[in-house]
Design an enzyme around this catalytic site. Structure first.
Site, mmCIF file in Angstrom:
data_model
loop_
_atom_site.group_PDB
_atom_site.id
_atom_site.type_symbol
_atom_site.label_atom_id
_atom_site.label_comp_id
_atom_site.label_asym_id
_atom_site.label_seq_id
_atom_site.Cartn_x
_atom_site.Cartn_y
_atom_site.Cartn_z
ATOM 1 N N VAL A 78 -18.602 -17.123 -6.746
ATOM 2 C CA VAL A 78 -18.793 -17.325 -5.312
ATOM 3 C C VAL A 78 -18.131 -18.641 -4.871
ATOM 4 C CG1 VAL A 78 -20.932 -18.700 -5.145
ATOM 5 C CG2 VAL A 78 -20.568 -16.790 -3.560
ATOM 6 N N SER A 79 -17.787 -19.475 -5.839
ATOM 7 C CA SER A 79 -17.270 -20.815 -5.557
ATOM 8 C C SER A 79 -15.750 -20.859 -5.652
ATOM 9 C CB SER A 79 -17.906 -21.796 -6.557
ATOM 10 O OG SER A 79 -17.018 -22.832 -6.901
ATOM 11 N N PRO A 80 -15.074 -21.155 -4.524
ATOM 12 C CA PRO A 80 -13.606 -21.137 -4.539
ATOM 13 C C PRO A 80 -13.004 -22.254 -5.387
ATOM 14 C CG PRO A 80 -14.425 -21.969 -2.437
ATOM 15 C CD PRO A 80 -15.624 -21.471 -3.195
ATOM 16 N N SER A 83 -14.259 -23.327 -8.030
ATOM 17 C CA SER A 83 -14.386 -22.847 -9.410
ATOM 18 C C SER A 83 -13.192 -21.990 -9.802
ATOM 19 C CB SER A 83 -15.664 -22.009 -9.577
ATOM 20 O OG SER A 83 -16.813 -22.803 -9.555
ATOM 21 N N ASP A 109 -19.102 -20.112 -11.074
ATOM 22 C CA ASP A 109 -19.693 -18.995 -10.355
ATOM 23 C C ASP A 109 -18.577 -18.423 -9.493
ATOM 24 O OD1 ASP A 109 -20.934 -17.427 -8.296
ATOM 25 O OD2 ASP A 109 -22.840 -18.427 -8.701
#
Lengths: 228, 228
Positions: B14-16, B18, B12
């Site tokens: 929004v996930s750093p 990631s 996602d």
């Protein structure tokens, strides 16, 4: 004065990821130009003090951790095997006595961390390989005996466990970890140019090596655990 | 039939963490004998479905993550910079629209993941480097434009965002991740001998390489992010 970088390892023998970090750091202390300081600490106190919750409360996370530990155990050559009842062993029985015992052993050391290292390893082996108790005096004695302590040393360590001095020492180590910013273990604190750099968990060794200007060579073999 | 191992990356924007895993896996897909499948997914749905809580709710953990991301960003050469108000950007505004948009772009791809890769990277860059919005249609358009999509493609992707088809596709990808055992992102699923092996987070690449019989060469440089 030594030019070696000082690295502190805050750990609790109830924590399996701490065991991985402990073995890796013990192996690398002979490879990197570091002074490793073993810091026995109480995980329960750090969880409470930081407001953190055990990751295993989330079912998918609990399942994942079992597989993750299994793979890491093989890869790092550390003989981890979860106890049959993890919540019982980790949280109900806990590690307060065990970590007071390790603290007592450290208090008795004249120089170096050799006995702390050996006793801690035997305690991990009990709970995280043999699924045996680490709360009773008889359990602590047995682990210490396997670690090579004499009868009189074991008797002294058990007495010290109940002393205010050792209780306070463990408490203040735990508070020190919280002051650094701990929210679980293992916590590796590297002192670089007078500044502490924190590494949580057993999955930042490559980054840690990079930060201290050393080389990560993967999990080295080690005689102390390889024979199991 | 290809003999390449299939590796799915659930992520996602929004996930750093990631982003780190995304860049590393994109770099290694040219190095390892793997077929990388990008799986845009909705973190909010996985957190809710697994009963997990954001790690940043524990103050010491939040502080640590900031420093950790900073060091990892430098080490992995991924230009991460937290937005000024992380809870606002990550949880209040969230990523439902952004991940529907990425899903729409994937739906439009004829073959391969090239546009999904470029659009995802531009969205990460917006939120995790430029501290800009990723929820409004104008923001999504701008990211897609930078990723090289044409005006008509962008228009089509924005329309698709609101279609039942794309909404369902994102939902079912999120459910698939939960079925694998997800409790957060990134989640790497390696298919080995018909069995899925899960790797959570951006700190198991060395272990992952070991498991698939490939070599971990550290964070490789990459033209796509190095120029920032």
């Amino acid at each position: 004065m030594s030019s070696r970088k000082v690295i502190e390892l805050f750990f609790d023998v109830v924590s399996p990821y701490s065991w991985l970090a402990f073995e890796v750091m013990c192996r690398y202390r002979k490879v990197w130009n570091i002074e490793l300081r073993l810091r026995p600490t109480f995980l329960g106190g750090v969880m409470q003090g930081s407001g953190n919750k055990p990751p295993g409360l989330v079912p998918n996370k609990f399942l994942y951790m079992g597989k993750d530990l299994n793979r890491l155990s093989e890869y790092f050559n550390v003989p981890l095997k979860p106890p049959a009842d993890v919540p019982e062993a980790m949280f109900k029985k806990g590690s307060l006595n065990a970590m007071r015992f390790v603290t007592a052993v450290q208090e008795m050391e004249k120089s170096g961390d050799e006995r702390v290292e050996r006793v801690s390893r035997e305690l991990w082996r009990r709970i995280w390989y043999e699924d045996r108790d680490i709360t009773e005096p008889a359990s602590l004695s047995e682990a210490a005996m396997k670690a090579g302590l004499s009868d009189s040393e074991i008797k002294r360590a058990l007495e010290l466990c109940n002393s205010q001095e050792v209780k306070e020492k463990l408490k203040s180590a735990t508070e020190e970890a919280l002051d650094y910013g701990a929210f679980g273990f293992p916590l590796v604190v590297c002192h670089l140019n007078g500044k502490p750099e924190l590494f949580f968990g057993s999955d930042r060794f490559e980054l840690l090596a990079h930060c201290i200007g050393e080389k990560w060579l993967g999990p080295l073999p080690d005689k102390s655990t390889a024979k199991l």
